[in-house]
Design a protein around this motif. Sequence first.
Motif, short mmCIF file in Angstrom:
data_model
loop_
_atom_site.label_atom_id
_atom_site.label_comp_id
_atom_site.label_asym_id
_atom_site.label_seq_id
_atom_site.Cartn_x
_atom_site.Cartn_y
_atom_site.Cartn_z
N PRO A 32 0.83 -1.21 0.00
CA PRO A 32 0.00 0.00 0.00
C PRO A 32 0.86 1.26 0.00
O PRO A 32 1.95 1.29 0.59
CB PRO A 32 -0.80 -0.11 1.29
CG PRO A 32 -0.80 -1.57 1.62
CD PRO A 32 0.53 -2.09 1.12
N ARG A 57 -9.81 2.52 -9.17
CA ARG A 57 -10.70 2.28 -8.02
C ARG A 57 -12.10 1.86 -8.50
O ARG A 57 -12.68 0.91 -7.97
CB ARG A 57 -10.78 3.54 -7.16
CG ARG A 57 -11.40 3.32 -5.80
CD ARG A 57 -11.35 4.55 -4.92
NE ARG A 57 -12.01 5.70 -5.54
CZ ARG A 57 -11.39 6.81 -5.96
NH1 ARG A 57 -10.09 6.95 -5.80
NH2 ARG A 57 -12.07 7.78 -6.51
N ARG A 58 -12.62 2.55 -9.53
CA ARG A 58 -13.95 2.20 -10.06
C ARG A 58 -13.96 0.78 -10.63
O ARG A 58 -14.96 0.09 -10.57
CB ARG A 58 -14.38 3.19 -11.14
CG ARG A 58 -14.95 4.48 -10.60
CD ARG A 58 -15.64 5.29 -11.68
NE ARG A 58 -14.83 5.55 -12.84
CZ ARG A 58 -14.03 6.60 -13.01
NH1 ARG A 58 -13.93 7.51 -12.07
NH2 ARG A 58 -13.34 6.74 -14.12
N GLY A 60 -12.33 -1.67 -9.49
CA GLY A 60 -12.22 -2.63 -8.41
C GLY A 60 -10.85 -3.25 -8.27
O GLY A 60 -10.65 -4.14 -7.45
N VAL A 62 -8.05 -1.57 -7.39
CA VAL A 62 -7.40 -1.00 -6.21
C VAL A 62 -8.47 -0.56 -5.22
O VAL A 62 -9.62 -0.32 -5.59
CB VAL A 62 -6.47 0.19 -6.54
CG1 VAL A 62 -5.38 -0.22 -7.51
CG2 VAL A 62 -7.24 1.38 -7.06
N THR A 63 -8.05 -0.49 -3.98
CA THR A 63 -8.91 0.03 -2.92
C THR A 63 -8.25 1.26 -2.32
O THR A 63 -7.03 1.44 -2.44
CB THR A 63 -9.13 -1.01 -1.81
OG1 THR A 63 -7.86 -1.35 -1.23
CG2 THR A 63 -9.79 -2.26 -2.36
N SER A 64 -9.04 2.09 -1.71
CA SER A 64 -8.49 3.26 -1.04
C SER A 64 -9.05 3.35 0.37
O SER A 64 -10.21 2.99 0.61
CB SER A 64 -8.81 4.54 -1.82
OG SER A 64 -10.20 4.76 -1.86
N THR A 65 -8.20 3.79 1.29
CA THR A 65 -8.63 4.03 2.66
C THR A 65 -8.09 5.39 3.09
O THR A 65 -7.01 5.81 2.64
CB THR A 65 -8.11 2.95 3.63
OG1 THR A 65 -6.68 2.85 3.51
CG2 THR A 65 -8.73 1.60 3.33
N TYR A 73 -3.66 3.84 -1.07
CA TYR A 73 -4.17 2.91 -2.07
C TYR A 73 -3.46 1.57 -1.93
O TYR A 73 -2.29 1.51 -1.55
CB TYR A 73 -3.95 3.46 -3.48
CG TYR A 73 -4.94 4.55 -3.82
CD1 TYR A 73 -6.12 4.24 -4.47
CD2 TYR A 73 -4.69 5.87 -3.47
CE1 TYR A 73 -7.05 5.23 -4.76
CE2 TYR A 73 -5.61 6.86 -3.76
CZ TYR A 73 -6.79 6.53 -4.41
OH TYR A 73 -7.71 7.50 -4.69
N ALA A 76 -6.42 -4.63 -4.75
CA ALA A 76 -7.57 -5.34 -4.19
C ALA A 76 -7.30 -6.83 -4.07
O ALA A 76 -7.90 -7.50 -3.25
CB ALA A 76 -8.81 -5.08 -5.04
#
Length: 109
Positions: A32, A57-58, A60, A62-65, A73, A76
């Motif tokens: 990350p 991200r859209r 799917g 990668v994810t973001s927090t 980032y 996923a």
Amino acid sequence: MPVPLYQAKAEFFRMLGHPVRIRVLELLAEGPKAVRELLAEIEVEASNLSQQLAVLRRSGIVTSTREGSTVVYALAGGDVVELLRAARRILTELLADQNALLAQLRDAE
């Protein structure tokens, strides 16, 4: 009517078809990263990076927090890393074949 598998695959590869997105995925394969870390590694404007991260991200991939004011980032899943490795192997083979052809051309002179 569902989208044919070949069309879904084409859309997936089209989504990957941007150098900044590929570079982001390569960097996230290491673990990350905060947006500022990605910006330090990729020579693009912050708005361009943000746009490319939004596409990933859209999709799917990668994810973001949010950690305070920092957005981090991450990939996923691990399959993306395998895809990047496969691409590297394929490119290595293609370039090796091209180098062999180039050597033959030079020998023929």
